[in-house]
Every structure is written in structure tokens, then in C-alpha cells.
Design an enzyme around this catalytic site. Structure first.
Site, PDB file in Angstrom:
ATOM      1  N   SER A 238       0.840  -1.185   0.000  1.00 37.14           N
ATOM      2  CA  SER A 238       0.000   0.000   0.000  1.00 37.14           C
ATOM      3  C   SER A 238       0.877   1.238   0.000  1.00 37.14           C
ATOM      4  O   SER A 238       2.101   1.149   0.043  1.00 37.14           O
ATOM      5  CB  SER A 238      -0.899   0.013   1.232  1.00 37.14           C
ATOM      6  OG  SER A 238      -0.093   0.223   2.381  1.00 37.14           O
ATOM      7  N   LYS A 239       0.222   2.392  -0.027  1.00 36.59           N
ATOM      8  CA  LYS A 239       0.950   3.660  -0.061  1.00 36.59           C
ATOM      9  C   LYS A 239       1.886   3.809   1.128  1.00 36.59           C
ATOM     10  O   LYS A 239       2.917   4.440   1.051  1.00 36.59           O
ATOM     11  CB  LYS A 239      -0.050   4.821  -0.049  1.00 36.59           C
ATOM     12  CG  LYS A 239      -0.647   5.053  -1.410  1.00 36.59           C
ATOM     13  CD  LYS A 239      -1.174   6.470  -1.493  1.00 36.59           C
ATOM     14  CE  LYS A 239      -1.961   6.653  -2.780  1.00 36.59           C
ATOM     15  NZ  LYS A 239      -3.365   6.834  -2.587  1.00 36.59           N
ATOM     16  N   ARG A 240       1.478   3.202   2.213  1.00 35.75           N
ATOM     17  CA  ARG A 240       2.277   3.225   3.433  1.00 35.75           C
ATOM     18  C   ARG A 240       3.708   2.740   3.185  1.00 35.75           C
ATOM     19  O   ARG A 240       4.651   3.127   3.859  1.00 35.75           O
ATOM     20  CB  ARG A 240       1.569   2.298   4.431  1.00 35.75           C
ATOM     21  CG  ARG A 240       1.943   2.364   5.867  1.00 35.75           C
ATOM     22  CD  ARG A 240       0.820   1.749   6.703  1.00 35.75           C
ATOM     23  NE  ARG A 240       0.317   0.502   6.127  1.00 35.75           N
ATOM     24  CZ  ARG A 240       0.882  -0.675   6.292  1.00 35.75           C
ATOM     25  NH1 ARG A 240       1.965  -0.793   6.994  1.00 35.75           N
ATOM     26  NH2 ARG A 240       0.353  -1.759   5.734  1.00 35.75           N
ATOM     27  N   GLY A 242       5.393   3.294   0.601  1.00 36.99           N
ATOM     28  CA  GLY A 242       6.053   4.127  -0.404  1.00 36.99           C
ATOM     29  C   GLY A 242       5.749   3.653  -1.806  1.00 36.99           C
ATOM     30  O   GLY A 242       6.415   4.033  -2.763  1.00 36.99           O
TER      31      GLY A 242
END
Ligand code: GLU
Length: 468
Positions: A238-240, A242
């Protein structure tokens, strides 16, 4: 021409991310490997969430990766008449039926099923009502109630689905817009898709799609479900982690060939080979070597690959690529083919891991005023080095031209004279010229900067030492 035809069908409800880009790459490679066709299709039936902006950015990302499509882009929103026609056919043959159950009633039944520990599924209320079209009515597919459908997955082997697990799913909404399940089947059928390679989050959709193909009297394509991508910590990417849009990687200074090489190795391998040229990827890619277990995203590995491709890249090309990154730092380069500029690129090429880093490493060449890193200035621009720097200026002023050998002799001679190690002379000069303690080779820099600038910068460092 082979008959292999693959597709990449993103929903334009967001930018292209790593997972989607990998899916596109695998489909593209499979088509190229077999001399087949790769098509692009936008699944934009969700009018609320689909945006032109995302259509554009997905296309831009695919083009940046050089994953050019041979056919399309098609838009599902422009094919509503095609879906309506096939829906009519299923209806006429009794393979689909209208349902008038209201969303409220369905929701209530769903909740009840969950409360009783049953799997919620449509209970067939309207199955035998023989309803015609009407406001608020959906069209449902009449699923076989017994038996199994086996997905002969090209990656994981046969996966059987019991029909009791399925229900009479909706194929057309009241507004005449098809559901994903239906549109995807009609498209794959009418566009002649032979292989569907997609994320394994779609595996549970596949039996429904196969049943639709069969109901339409057609042979389904072959399916390959690729395991998902996990973040470095083992949870879903996920975006978490990066994991950003592909274009964000471009803007960070990644090269498309590095990105492609990284993506192909996310779940596919060929022995322990890590580096693949495009030709090699096309030649070697196959579905059999796709791993059955999830791949892990490793940003450090991506960075290392990018550094590799920067070192490999033609200097002229790199020079052109780094210009916009320098512009962002306020450095304007008018002629990237200029010899000095090429030398400057060459000097940071072995060290830069991204084009952005490259621009940062090169910036000092082009600024009017060097700003010193605080620590560097404190450590190296000290009063005791001033006499040495003064001597250097004098000697440089007397040199007709900068030559590596002459410069080296000068620095060595001075170090000896002042009983210093060479680096104790070189580091202050490096800080004077670049503002930093780490840079390309000192004599290389001096050559690129030229006599006038070098002398000016050392004099400025002397002034700085006096002031402090
Ligand atoms: N639009 C779907 C998605 O983006 C396509 C799935 C498929 O390949 O069938 O997930």
C-alpha cells in the site's frame, strides 16, 4: 502472426501503481513473446469514479514504460449497446432473468444470513417469476445450482468452485449499465482475448466469467492469476510502503528500463538472473516461471537497479534526462550536448542512484555562490589551512591550463611542504569548490569548473575563513 491476444483493462479510477504496471508488463511480454497482440481497454462503467485525468495518466505511465498497445484503447462506456445485445440474448434463451427485489430487502436478507452464520447470496426470489423489464429491475444470470466449475489456472493449476458457492449474480443494472463480470466477459469474448493474466484477487470472479462464456456458447480464454505484491513488512502493498504511482517514480528520477526490470522480477524469475534487457525479457518470459507465492516489494533493490541502469546509460541521453531535474533546482541548461556539461554528467554517473540525486550532485557546478554544508565548513575551512589555500591560488593563477598531472603534483608538493597528508589539503579545496565533503574526483571537478571559477571559489573560502 500468432493468435495470442492479451489485454490490460484498468478502471480509470486512480493512477497506475506497481501492481497494475506489473500486470500490464506481464500481459505485454506474453503477447510480445508469442508475436501476438496486446490491447488496452478502460473499464469505465463506474461513471462516478472514472475520470479522464486517470485515463490520461495511465496512458502516460504505460508509454513511459514503453508498453505500447497494439489495439485500443477501448472504452466500456462507449460499448453499452454491445452489452445490451448480449444481455438480450441471454434473456431470450432463459439464461438470465429480471429481478425486482429492492436493495433494501436484499440488504435485510444479507444481514440476516450473516447473523445466522450463512454465506449471504441471492435467494432466487425472482428466478421463476418470468418478469419483463421495468424501472429498478436488474438482470441476473441464472447460475447452475449444482456441479462445479474448474478454473485451469496456468499458474496455480486447477481450482474447483462448487456452484452452491455462487449465486445468480447481477449482469445488468437498472440503468442499462453492465456489471464488471458481464462487461469483462463480453469484451474478452468479442475482442478475441486468448489469455487473461491478472491479479489473483480476481480468481473468485473467474468461475462466474467462465459460466457466462459457456452460457454464450463460447470458449473462455485461458486464465493466469498472478499472486499479489506484498510490502517489505509482509502485509499487502500500500501507499504506506512508499508504493506510489508509476509516474511518481518517473518524477523521482527512475529510468523506465530500471522500473521494467524491477517489475518483471516481482513474481517472475529466470534462474538467479537479475538484469534483463527488454529483448531478453521478451525472449525469456513465460507463465510457468511465475511464482505461486506473493512477491515482496523492496525499494532498496529498485534503487540499486536504477543505479545500475544509470551507469549503463549513454551519457548524452543521461544529459538530456537530467536537465529537467536540474531545472527544478534552479539550474538552467541550454545545451545538454555541451562538452563541459557532458563531463559533469560523466563525473556523477558512477554515484547517482536516481536522476534527482544526479541533479543534486551536479548542482554545485552551475551555481554562482556555493553554500557550505555547516559541518563541512566547520571541519575544513579553518584558519590554519588559509596559508595553504593562498599558495594554491597563487600556483593556479600561474598555470596556463589545468592538467590533471600538474594539479596532482601541485597538491602533493604543497602537502609535503606543510607536512600534511594529501587529503588534508584536498578536503578544504573540495569544500571550497562544492560546499560538501563528498563529490566526484577533485581534479576532475577542477577541470570541469575551469580555472577562473576554481580560483574565485577558493578565494571566497578564504574570505569565509577570515570572517569566522
Ligand atoms: N478493471 C479490472 C481491474 O482493474 C480488470 C480486471 C480483469 O483483468 O478482469 O481490476
Amino acid at each position: 502472426m500468432s493468435t495470442v491476444k492479451t489485454r490490460f483493462p484498468p478502471s480509470p479510477t486512480g493512477h497506475l501503481h506497481l501492481g497494475g504496471a506489473r500486470t500490464a508488463l506481464f500481459n505485454w511480454l506474453f503477447a510480445r513473446h508469442h508475436g501476438g497482440t496486446f490491447l488496452l481497454r478502460f473499464e469505465d462503467t463506474d461513471r462516478e469514479r472514472s475520470k479522464q485525468e486517470y485515463v490520461d495518466s495511465i496512458k502516460e505511465a504505460l508509454e513511459w514504460l514503453e508498453l505500447f498497445w497494439d489495439e485500443g484503447p477501448y472504452f466500456q462506456s462507449k460499448r453499452l449497446d454491445v452489452y445490451a445485445e448480449f444481455a438480450r440474448k441471454l434473456l431470450e434463451e432463459g439464461k438470465a432473468y429480471y429481478c425486482e427485489c429492492s436493495p433494501e430487502v436484499l440488504e435485510q436478507k444479507r444481514k440476516q444470513a450473516l447473523a445466522e452464520g450463512r454465506k449471504p447470496k441471492y435467494d432466487g426470489t425472482c428466478r421463476e417469476k418470468g418478469l419483463g423489464p421495468g424501472p429498478g429491475r436488474v438482470l441476473r444470470f441464472r447460475c447452475p445450482e449444482v456441479g462445479t466449475t474448474v478454473v485451469e489456472d496456468l499458474i496455480r493449476g486447477p481450482v474447483a468452485f462448487d456452484h452452491r458457492e455462487l449465486d445468480d449474480f447481477v449482469i445488468m443494472r437498472p440503468d442499462g449499465v453492465p456489471t464488471y463480470q458481464f462487461a469483462v466477459v463480453i469484451d474478452d469474448l468479442t475482442m478475441g482475448i486468448t489469455h487473461v493474466i491478472r491479479g489473483d484477487d480476481h480468481l473468485s470472479n473467474t468461475p462466474k466469467q467462465i459460466l457466462l462464456f459457456e452460457a454464450l456458447g463460447a470458449k473462455p480464454p485461458k486464465y493466469a492469476h498472478v499472486p499479489m505484491i506484498l510490502g517489505p513488512d509482509g502485509t499487502r502493498l500500500s501507499k504506506r510502503h512508499g508504493a506510489q504511482s508509476i509516474l511518481a517514480y518517473r518524477d523521482e528520477g527512475y529510468l523506465p528500463q530500471a522500473m521494467r526490470n524491477y517489475l518483471v522480477r516481482l513474481g517472475w524469475s529466470y534462474g538467479d538472473q537479475e538484469i534483463f534487457s527488454l529483448e531478453e525479457m521478451i525472449e525469456k518470459f513465460d507463465l510457468a516461471r511465475i511464482s505461486k507465492s506473493p512477491a515482496r516489494f523492496d525499494p532498496d533493490k529498485l534503487l540499486a537497479l536504477n543505479a545500475h541502469y544509470i551507469r549503463q546509460e549513454d551519457t548524452h541521453r543521461l544529459a538530456e534526462l537530467v536537465v529537467p531535474f536540474l531545472a527544478k533546482l534552479g539550474v538552467e541548461i541550454k545545451n545538454p550536448a555541451d562538452e563541459k556539461f557532458l563531463k559533469a554528467v560523466e563525473s556523477v554517473k558512477p554515484r547517482a542512484r536516481t536522476l534527482k540525486e544526479m541533479a543534486e550532485m551536479m548542482r554545485f557546478y552551475f551555481v554562482d555562490e556555493i553554500t557550505y554544508e555547516e559541518k563541512a565548513a566547520k571541519k575544513f575551512l579553518k584558519p590554519e589551512i588559509a596559508p595553504v589555500l593562498e599558495e594554491i591560488v597563487k600556483a593556479l593563477e600561474g598555470m596556463p591550463a589545468f592538467e590533471e598531472k600538474a594539479l596532482e603534483d601541485l597538491f602533493r608538493g604543497l602537502a609535503e611542504k606543510h607536512q600534511l597528508k594529501l587529503k588534508h589539503v584536498a578536503q578544504p579545496v573540495r569544500v571550497a569548490l562544492t560546499g560538501r565533503t563528498v563529490s566526484p574526483g577533485l581534479f576532475e571537478i577542477m577541470d570541469i569548473l575551469g580555472k577562473e571559477t576554481v580560483i574565485k571559489r577558493i578565494k571566497k573560502a578564504l574570505a569565509f575563513i577570515k570572517e569566522h
